[in-house]
Scaffold this motif. Structure first.
Motif, PDB file in Angstrom:
ATOM      1  N   LYS A 187       0.858  -1.181   0.000  1.00 56.38           N
ATOM      2  CA  LYS A 187       0.000   0.000   0.000  1.00 56.38           C
ATOM      3  C   LYS A 187       0.891   1.227   0.000  1.00 56.38           C
ATOM      4  CE  LYS A 187      -3.882   1.958   2.597  1.00 56.38           C
ATOM      5  NZ  LYS A 187      -3.945   3.121   1.897  1.00 56.38           N
ATOM      6  N   TRP A 188       0.763   2.012  -1.036  1.00 54.79           N
ATOM      7  CA  TRP A 188       1.592   3.206  -1.156  1.00 54.79           C
ATOM      8  C   TRP A 188       1.058   4.289  -0.231  1.00 54.79           C
ATOM      9  CZ3 TRP A 188       5.824   4.369  -4.295  1.00 54.79           C
ATOM     10  CH2 TRP A 188       6.292   3.308  -5.043  1.00 54.79           C
ATOM     11  N   PRO A 189       1.949   5.048   0.390  1.00 55.15           N
ATOM     12  CA  PRO A 189       1.491   6.154   1.230  1.00 55.15           C
ATOM     13  C   PRO A 189       0.900   7.258   0.364  1.00 55.15           C
ATOM     14  CG  PRO A 189       3.885   6.112   1.117  1.00 55.15           C
ATOM     15  CD  PRO A 189       3.399   4.898   0.404  1.00 55.15           C
ATOM     16  N   ALA A 190       0.090   8.080   0.973  1.00 50.49           N
ATOM     17  CA  ALA A 190      -0.516   9.194   0.242  1.00 50.49           C
ATOM     18  C   ALA A 190       0.567  10.157  -0.231  1.00 50.49           C
ATOM     19  CB  ALA A 190      -1.509   9.921   1.143  1.00 50.49           C
ATOM     20  N   ARG A 191       0.259  10.918  -1.257  1.00 53.06           N
ATOM     21  CA  ARG A 191       1.241  11.869  -1.772  1.00 53.06           C
ATOM     22  C   ARG A 191       1.634  12.855  -0.679  1.00 53.06           C
ATOM     23  NH1 ARG A 191      -0.355  13.494  -7.919  1.00 53.06           N
ATOM     24  NH2 ARG A 191      -0.076  11.398  -8.739  1.00 53.06           N
ATOM     25  N   GLY A 192       2.911  13.127  -0.617  1.00 52.46           N
ATOM     26  CA  GLY A 192       3.418  14.051   0.382  1.00 52.46           C
ATOM     27  C   GLY A 192       3.805  13.377   1.686  1.00 52.46           C
ATOM     28  N   GLN A 193       3.372  12.125   1.886  1.00 52.00           N
ATOM     29  CA  GLN A 193       3.744  11.409   3.103  1.00 52.00           C
ATOM     30  C   GLN A 193       4.994  10.568   2.854  1.00 52.00           C
ATOM     31  OE1 GLN A 193       0.410   9.162   4.457  1.00 52.00           O
ATOM     32  NE2 GLN A 193      -0.584  10.931   5.393  1.00 52.00           N
ATOM     33  N   SER A 194       5.715  10.288   3.904  1.00 47.62           N
ATOM     34  CA  SER A 194       6.954   9.538   3.798  1.00 47.62           C
ATOM     35  C   SER A 194       6.675   8.048   3.567  1.00 47.62           C
ATOM     36  CB  SER A 194       7.767   9.702   5.082  1.00 47.62           C
ATOM     37  OG  SER A 194       8.912   8.893   5.029  1.00 47.62           O
ATOM     38  N   ALA A 195       7.535   7.429   2.774  1.00 44.29           N
ATOM     39  CA  ALA A 195       7.435   5.989   2.516  1.00 44.29           C
ATOM     40  C   ALA A 195       8.366   5.200   3.423  1.00 44.29           C
ATOM     41  CB  ALA A 195       7.747   5.704   1.056  1.00 44.29           C
ATOM     42  N   ILE A 196       9.032   5.862   4.350  1.00 41.94           N
ATOM     43  CA  ILE A 196       9.996   5.199   5.234  1.00 41.94           C
ATOM     44  C   ILE A 196       9.335   4.106   6.080  1.00 41.94           C
ATOM     45  CG2 ILE A 196      11.658   5.542   7.108  1.00 41.94           C
ATOM     46  CD1 ILE A 196      12.627   6.686   4.497  1.00 41.94           C
ATOM     47  N   PRO A 197       8.147   4.316   6.689  1.00 37.75           N
ATOM     48  CA  PRO A 197       7.550   3.224   7.474  1.00 37.75           C
ATOM     49  C   PRO A 197       7.287   1.975   6.641  1.00 37.75           C
ATOM     50  CG  PRO A 197       6.474   5.302   7.992  1.00 37.75           C
ATOM     51  CD  PRO A 197       7.388   5.567   6.848  1.00 37.75           C
ATOM     52  N   GLU A 198       6.884   2.150   5.401  1.00 35.61           N
ATOM     53  CA  GLU A 198       6.645   0.995   4.534  1.00 35.61           C
ATOM     54  C   GLU A 198       7.962   0.311   4.167  1.00 35.61           C
ATOM     55  OE1 GLU A 198       4.267  -1.724   2.803  1.00 35.61           O
ATOM     56  OE2 GLU A 198       3.652  -0.049   4.037  1.00 35.61           O
ATOM     57  N   LEU A 199       9.033   1.103   3.978  1.00 34.98           N
ATOM     58  CA  LEU A 199      10.346   0.525   3.695  1.00 34.98           C
ATOM     59  C   LEU A 199      10.858  -0.276   4.893  1.00 34.98           C
ATOM     60  CD1 LEU A 199      12.055   3.477   1.809  1.00 34.98           C
ATOM     61  CD2 LEU A 199      11.419   1.270   0.843  1.00 34.98           C
ATOM     62  N   VAL A 200      10.608   0.222   6.098  1.00 34.78           N
ATOM     63  CA  VAL A 200      11.020  -0.497   7.314  1.00 34.78           C
ATOM     64  C   VAL A 200      10.263  -1.820   7.409  1.00 34.78           C
ATOM     65  CG1 VAL A 200      10.952  -0.433   9.842  1.00 34.78           C
ATOM     66  CG2 VAL A 200      11.719   1.562   8.553  1.00 34.78           C
ATOM     67  N   ARG A 201       8.958  -1.797   7.100  1.00 35.50           N
ATOM     68  CA  ARG A 201       8.155  -3.016   7.154  1.00 35.50           C
ATOM     69  C   ARG A 201       8.653  -4.034   6.126  1.00 35.50           C
ATOM     70  NH1 ARG A 201       4.347  -5.690   4.816  1.00 35.50           N
ATOM     71  NH2 ARG A 201       4.096  -4.261   3.076  1.00 35.50           N
TER      72      ARG A 201
END
Length: 132
Positions: A56-70
């Motif tokens: 699930k991609w984060p909304a525009r403008g939000q960081s993708a770091i939590p998804e990368l950590v997961r």
């Protein structure tokens, strides 16, 4: 600009956070030039395509770091030298034993001998020996 490895670095390039070191090494092993990644979203794109996972991609403008950590936790797990629960090395764990039969399933699922003889005669099969 030059860094310590005598490689030219792009001034506007995105730097991988320190907590994602295992993911960075995994991307390098897959052939990605991690120094040319421009954003965390581009890094997320590379990881999802190379790992073959949907995310699930984060909304525009939000960081993708939590998804990368997961994703790092699932793609590059940390190997412990000794499992804290069993005291043995997890990658040398004993395989689980196969399920063994404990006799006939149940009288409901068994076939009556007369019906079995009729079926074997009809289709030209050899009768099975019934052991009880």
């Amino acid at each position: 600009m030059r860094n310590l490895n005598n490689q030219t670095s792009i001034p506007n390039s995105w730097q991988m956070p320190e907590g994602l070191g295992r993911l960075e090494a995994w991307l390098e092993r897959k052939g990605v030039d991690v120094h040319s990644i421009k954003s965390d979203r581009q890094c997320l794109h590379f990881v999802t395509k190379l790992a073959g996972v949907c995310t699930k991609w984060p909304a525009r403008g939000q960081s993708a770091i939590p998804e990368l950590v997961r994703l790092q936790k699932s793609i590059c797990p940390v190997r412990q030298s000794v499992s804290p629960h069993t005291g043995r090395q997890p990658w040398r764990a004993q395989p689980e034993p196969f399920l063994k039969s404990k006799g006939a399933a149940s009288p409901v699922r068994s076939v009556d001998e007369n019906i079995l003889a009729e079926i074997t005669a009809r289709y030209g099969l050899e009768p099975r020996k019934v052991t009880r």
